[in-house]
Design a protein around this motif. Structure first.
Motif, short mmCIF file in Angstrom:
data_model
loop_
_atom_site.label_atom_id
_atom_site.label_comp_id
_atom_site.label_asym_id
_atom_site.label_seq_id
_atom_site.Cartn_x
_atom_site.Cartn_y
_atom_site.Cartn_z
N TRP A 1 -6.90 -8.74 -4.62
CA TRP A 1 -6.28 -9.19 -3.41
C TRP A 1 -5.90 -8.23 -2.18
N ILE A 2 -5.70 -6.99 -2.72
CA ILE A 2 -5.24 -5.97 -1.61
C ILE A 2 -6.44 -5.68 -1.06
N ASN A 3 -7.69 -5.55 -1.75
CA ASN A 3 -9.11 -5.38 -1.08
C ASN A 3 -9.31 -6.56 0.06
N HIS A 4 -9.20 -7.67 -0.39
CA HIS A 4 -9.54 -8.74 0.48
C HIS A 4 -8.42 -8.87 1.72
N ALA A 5 -7.11 -8.45 1.28
CA ALA A 5 -6.24 -8.25 2.62
C ALA A 5 -6.43 -7.72 3.42
N MET A 6 -7.15 -6.38 3.16
CA MET A 6 -7.44 -5.28 3.88
C MET A 6 -8.91 -5.50 4.70
N LEU B 1 0.88 -1.19 -0.08
CA LEU B 1 0.13 0.07 0.00
C LEU B 1 0.77 1.58 0.09
N ALA B 2 2.01 1.26 0.84
CA ALA B 2 2.75 2.42 0.86
C ALA B 2 3.50 2.66 -0.62
N ALA B 3 3.57 1.58 -1.19
CA ALA B 3 4.17 1.71 -2.52
C ALA B 3 3.30 2.50 -3.32
N LYS B 4 2.02 2.36 -3.47
CA LYS B 4 1.26 3.24 -4.03
C LYS B 4 1.11 4.60 -3.85
N ASP B 5 1.30 5.11 -2.63
CA ASP B 5 1.72 6.56 -2.44
C ASP B 5 2.65 7.37 -3.53
N GLY B 6 2.28 8.21 -4.41
CA GLY B 6 2.90 8.83 -5.36
C GLY B 6 2.61 8.42 -6.69
#
Length: 249
Positions: free
Chosen positions: A122-127, A24-29
């Motif tokens: 997968w990120i949605n389900h991870a969260m 998620l942090a990698a998405k910032d920017g």
């Protein structure tokens, strides 16, 4: 629970949450939909804060597992239990329940379809999904000592008010609600909605306490009552969460 199983579970859970947070942090920017990371970045979302909370808890649990000596009496173990009972379990369960209830009603109010192009499923389900089985697994792995109910709920209430203040501050600063759903309410409606949320979190705190007592009992020795009955008994334990024999004494 066999120590090696507990250690592996905690390390695996910590590694999983660290991986998700890093992703998620990698998405910032990156070029994200307007307003997503405006003012406060991901730090204004309860989902992201919950991921950090889960990661910190399982990190502490893993470190505690590797400590020598009698763990039940050390300060780290007590802090870990307090973190799980008062914050990690109720907040994690709340994120899962509230998200999918609103998502089923109208996903645009909580997770707009435009986000799908930036965050894979997968990120949605991870969260918002995998948090629940991991928390239930933690109850199976080891017992957790709870503070007095009034003290636990008071601490949970303070944290809830702090996050509410943060959400309101973001709105007053940039004129954007953290979640589009909040923009549909009047002032009275917002008060009612936040009160409802705190009521749900309170119930989830009590649920965690009951499940813990139902599986491990109330004895200081904390021997698993249902271990020899297998998975079927644990499922029955969940259904008994409203029965008197799983009280909070």
């Amino acid at each position: 629970m066999i120590p090696i199983v507990k250690i592996v579970y905690h390390i695996a859970a910590f590694s999983w949450y660290a991986f998700v947070v890093r992703s998620l942090a990698a998405k910032d920017g990156e070029e994200l939909p307007p307003g997503i990371f405006v003012y406060g970045g991901p730090w204004k979302y309860l989902t992201f804060l919950n991921l950090l909370l889960q990661m910190v808890f399982f990190g502490l649990a893993a470190v505690n597992d590797l400590q020598p000596g009698k763990k039940s009496e050390n300060l780290l173990n007590r802090c870990k239990d307090l973190l799980f009972s008062v914050f990690t379990f109720p907040v994690g369960m709340f994120v899962v329940v509230l998200f999918w209830v609103i998502f089923a009603y109208d996903r645009e109010l909580v997770y707009p379809a435009t986000i799908d192009a930036f965050f894979p499923p997968w990120i949605n389900h991870a969260m918002h999904s995998f948090v629940l089985p991991i928390l239930l697994g933690e109850i199976l792995v080891q017992p957790h000592f709870y503070p007095k109910t009034k003290h636990g709920l008071a601490a949970l209430g303070v944290v809830g008010l702090a996050y509410l203040s943060w959400v309101i501050w973001v709105y007053l600063s940039v004129g954007i609600w953290v979640y589009p759903l909040l923009g549909l309410f009047s002032t009275a409606g917002l008060v009612g909605f936040f009160f409802l949320n705190m009521s749900v979190v309170t119930l989830l705190y009590l649920l965690g306490h009951k499940l813990n007592n139902c599986f491990w009992g109330k004895s200081p020795l904390r021997k698993p009552l249902l271990l020899n009955k297998g998975i079927q008994s644990y499922l029955l334990c969940i259904s008994c969460a409203t029965e008197k024999n799983c009280g909070l004494a």
